[in-house]
Design a protein around this motif. Structure first.
Motif, PDB file in Angstrom:
ATOM      1  N   ASN A  21       0.777  -0.969  -0.075  1.00  0.00           N
ATOM      2  CA  ASN A  21       0.553   0.269  -0.120  1.00  0.00           C
ATOM      3  C   ASN A  21       1.182   0.952   0.070  1.00  0.00           C
ATOM      4  O   ASN A  21       0.271   2.315  -0.997  1.00  0.00           O
ATOM      5  N   ALA A  22       1.881   1.014   0.769  1.00  0.00           N
ATOM      6  CA  ALA A  22       2.597   2.400   0.796  1.00  0.00           C
ATOM      7  C   ALA A  22       3.483   2.529  -0.544  1.00  0.00           C
ATOM      8  O   ALA A  22       2.893   3.987  -0.768  1.00  0.00           O
ATOM      9  N   VAL A  23       3.516   1.647  -0.993  1.00  0.00           N
ATOM     10  CA  VAL A  23       3.863   1.777  -2.407  1.00  0.00           C
ATOM     11  C   VAL A  23       3.523   2.324  -3.352  1.00  0.00           C
ATOM     12  O   VAL A  23       3.368   2.754  -4.072  1.00  0.00           O
ATOM     13  N   ARG A  24       2.216   1.474  -3.724  1.00  0.00           N
ATOM     14  CA  ARG A  24       1.333   1.902  -4.342  1.00  0.00           C
ATOM     15  C   ARG A  24       0.091   2.714  -4.128  1.00  0.00           C
ATOM     16  O   ARG A  24      -0.259   4.545  -4.870  1.00  0.00           O
ATOM     17  N   TYR A  25       0.248   3.895  -2.851  1.00  0.00           N
ATOM     18  CA  TYR A  25      -0.292   5.313  -2.455  1.00  0.00           C
ATOM     19  C   TYR A  25       0.676   6.344  -2.677  1.00  0.00           C
ATOM     20  O   TYR A  25       0.328   7.580  -1.626  1.00  0.00           O
ATOM     21  N   THR A  26       1.754   6.049  -3.128  1.00  0.00           N
ATOM     22  CA  THR A  26       3.036   7.115  -2.658  1.00  0.00           C
ATOM     23  C   THR A  26       3.321   7.801  -4.402  1.00  0.00           C
ATOM     24  O   THR A  26       3.714   6.801  -4.733  1.00  0.00           O
TER      25      THR A  26
ATOM     26  N   ARG B 197      -8.812   5.640  -8.336  1.00  0.00           N
ATOM     27  CA  ARG B 197      -8.015   5.025  -7.973  1.00  0.00           C
ATOM     28  C   ARG B 197      -7.345   3.766  -7.180  1.00  0.00           C
ATOM     29  O   ARG B 197      -5.997   3.105  -8.187  1.00  0.00           O
ATOM     30  N   SER B 198      -7.684   4.122  -6.730  1.00  0.00           N
ATOM     31  CA  SER B 198      -7.798   1.935  -6.076  1.00  0.00           C
ATOM     32  C   SER B 198      -7.130   0.981  -6.748  1.00  0.00           C
ATOM     33  O   SER B 198      -6.217   0.599  -7.261  1.00  0.00           O
ATOM     34  N   ARG B 199      -8.318   0.470  -7.496  1.00  0.00           N
ATOM     35  CA  ARG B 199      -8.362   0.105  -8.755  1.00  0.00           C
ATOM     36  C   ARG B 199      -7.532  -0.072  -9.877  1.00  0.00           C
ATOM     37  O   ARG B 199      -6.865  -0.900  -9.984  1.00  0.00           O
TER      38      ARG B 199
ATOM     39  N   GLY C 157      -4.028  -1.420  -8.975  1.00  0.00           N
ATOM     40  CA  GLY C 157      -4.171  -2.821  -8.666  1.00  0.00           C
ATOM     41  C   GLY C 157      -4.978  -3.984  -7.036  1.00  0.00           C
ATOM     42  O   GLY C 157      -4.231  -4.859  -7.197  1.00  0.00           O
ATOM     43  N   GLY C 158      -5.567  -2.460  -6.787  1.00  0.00           N
ATOM     44  CA  GLY C 158      -5.832  -2.768  -5.286  1.00  0.00           C
ATOM     45  C   GLY C 158      -7.018  -3.901  -5.319  1.00  0.00           C
ATOM     46  O   GLY C 158      -7.704  -4.064  -6.186  1.00  0.00           O
ATOM     47  N   THR C 159      -7.403  -5.263  -4.245  1.00  0.00           N
ATOM     48  CA  THR C 159      -8.522  -5.412  -4.533  1.00  0.00           C
ATOM     49  C   THR C 159      -9.731  -5.368  -3.084  1.00  0.00           C
ATOM     50  O   THR C 159     -10.297  -5.234  -3.291  1.00  0.00           O
ATOM     51  N   GLY C 160      -9.109  -3.879  -2.792  1.00  0.00           N
ATOM     52  CA  GLY C 160      -9.563  -3.460  -1.467  1.00  0.00           C
ATOM     53  C   GLY C 160      -9.945  -3.884  -0.386  1.00  0.00           C
ATOM     54  O   GLY C 160     -10.842  -4.005   0.935  1.00  0.00           O
TER      55      GLY C 160
HETATM   56  P1  ADP Z   1      -6.459  -1.616  -1.923  1.00  0.00           P
HETATM   57  O1  ADP Z   1      -6.743  -3.260  -2.216  1.00  0.00           O
HETATM   58  O2  ADP Z   1      -8.064  -1.036  -2.459  1.00  0.00           O
HETATM   59  O3  ADP Z   1      -5.561  -1.188  -1.354  1.00  0.00           O
HETATM   60  P2  ADP Z   1      -6.553  -2.085   1.311  1.00  0.00           P
HETATM   61  O4  ADP Z   1      -7.704  -2.670   1.741  1.00  0.00           O
HETATM   62  O5  ADP Z   1      -5.062  -2.508   1.426  1.00  0.00           O
HETATM   63  O6  ADP Z   1      -7.401  -2.067  -0.731  1.00  0.00           O
HETATM   64  O7  ADP Z   1      -6.479  -0.636   1.495  1.00  0.00           O
HETATM   65  C1  ADP Z   1      -7.904   0.410   1.510  1.00  0.00           C
HETATM   66  C2  ADP Z   1      -7.753   1.903   1.258  1.00  0.00           C
HETATM   67  O8  ADP Z   1      -6.694   2.722   2.070  1.00  0.00           O
HETATM   68  C3  ADP Z   1      -7.619   1.482   0.110  1.00  0.00           C
HETATM   69  O9  ADP Z   1      -7.465   1.907  -1.555  1.00  0.00           O
HETATM   70  C4  ADP Z   1      -6.760   3.666  -0.007  1.00  0.00           C
HETATM   71  O10 ADP Z   1      -6.962   4.356  -0.573  1.00  0.00           O
HETATM   72  C5  ADP Z   1      -6.289   3.685   1.638  1.00  0.00           C
HETATM   73  N1  ADP Z   1      -5.405   3.324   2.137  1.00  0.00           N
HETATM   74  C6  ADP Z   1      -3.998   1.668   2.131  1.00  0.00           C
HETATM   75  N2  ADP Z   1      -3.165   2.253   2.956  1.00  0.00           N
HETATM   76  C7  ADP Z   1      -2.851   3.740   2.416  1.00  0.00           C
HETATM   77  C8  ADP Z   1      -1.422   4.173   2.200  1.00  0.00           C
HETATM   78  N3  ADP Z   1      -0.290   4.062   2.453  1.00  0.00           N
HETATM   79  N4  ADP Z   1      -1.027   5.525   1.523  1.00  0.00           N
HETATM   80  C9  ADP Z   1      -2.649   6.707   1.959  1.00  0.00           C
HETATM   81  N5  ADP Z   1      -3.755   5.231   1.179  1.00  0.00           N
HETATM   82  C10 ADP Z   1      -3.812   4.315   1.855  1.00  0.00           C
END
Ligand code: ADP
Length: 256
Positions: A156-161, A209-211, A214-217
């Motif tokens: 998550n840290a990599v994907r959301y940075t 953005r999450s989709r 590549g996230g599954t939620g």
């Molecule tokens: P996803 O597969 O969508 O990443 P997660 O359950 O891992 O699902 O995370 C839920 C949501 O939390 C993400 O869709 C994102 O919006 C937010 N999120 C998680 N980690 C971070 C992060 N490090 N920085 C910003 N947003 C985050």
């Protein structure tokens, strides 16, 4: 009735009296069991056709037809996304049905090494990834599940940075005598009013953005379940536009 669930609560009412509440939660528990069985069954049933589709796509790809190439690529992307989703749903329903997991001492140094490799592979040089924290020892837990919980926070840290940002991860002792594993990033951050909902299944701050990324939620939901099974908690601090810190806080008894 055999197999019934009764919840018993004893609440202080006045200084002299207490309130005894007896609740029949059989129906609620059975519904919950049915829901979780259903998710497990559906996920399991989806697995086989997905594997077949994936296999055939690989076969077709080998025919090297340039007109089909982009279509096949898209189909492969979507089928692997569905695969991740099914695997995560299965993992989550397995975790929901467990009350404890087999445990052993886990070396924090070798776990850190694996997590750093995973971060590097995901980031592909787009971020500065750093190991910090001064704890070197062992954590008592279920190795596979602990790895998947931590690995999710790192990914998550990599994907959301955004590119150029920094990610720090480490183990450190906390003030209560336990152990913290933390991941900090300088990423998008999360609005304060949404932090509490992040561990809900399929909850996303920005779904598109999450989709796209590549996230599954389901990652944080899985993470929270794993931590619960280790008497640990997930603490989240974040400032929109600045970054976030996700911290897994383990009690002292988890130091092996
Ligand atoms: P996803 O597969 O969508 O990443 P997660 O359950 O891992 O699902 O995370 C839920 C949501 O939390 C993400 O869709 C994102 O919006 C937010 N999120 C998680 N980690 C971070 C992060 N490090 N920085 C910003 N947003 C985050």
């Amino acid at each position: 009735e055999a197999g019934a669930f009764l919840d018993l609560f004893l609440l202080p009412y006045t200084p002299q009296n207490s309130l005894l509440i007896l609740r029949d939660s059989t129906k609620m528990r059975r519904l919950e069991q049915m829901r979780s069985d259903f998710v497990a069954n559906v996920s399991h049933e989806l697995r086989t056709p997905l594997t077949v589709i994936h296999g055939y796509l690989e076969l077709i790809e080998q025919q090297e037809n340039p007109e089909l190439a982009t279509i096949i690529q898209e189909m492969q992307k979507q089928s692997s996304r569905m695969n991740h989703l099914v695997e995560d749903l299965l993992n989550l329903s397995r975790l929901e049905s467990e009350s404890s997991l087999p445990e052993e001492p886990i070396s924090t140094d070798s776990l850190m090494k694996t997590l750093l490799q995973e971060a590097a592979a995901l980031s592909q040089g787009r971020h500065q990834v750093q190991a910090v924290g001064d704890f070197h020892g062992q954590l008592l837990g279920a190795p596979k599940e602990i790895h998947s919980a931590f690995s999710n926070l790192v990914s998550n840290a990599v994907r959301y940075t955004p590119t150029g940002g920094g990610i720090r991860l480490g183990f450190e002792r906390n003030a209560a005598g336990g152990l913290d594993f933390f991941v900090s990033d300088t990423g998008f951050g999360i609005p304060a009013d949404q932090i509490g909902r992040l561990t809900e299944r399929f909850y996303r701050v920005s779904a598109s953005r999450s989709r796209e990324l590549g996230g599954t939620g389901l990652g944080l939901s899985i993470c929270k379940h794993v931590l619960n099974l280790h008497q640990a908690e997930l603490l989240i601090e974040s400032t929109p536009g600045k970054g976030s810190t996700f911290r897994c806080r383990f009690p002292g008894a988890r130091l092996a």
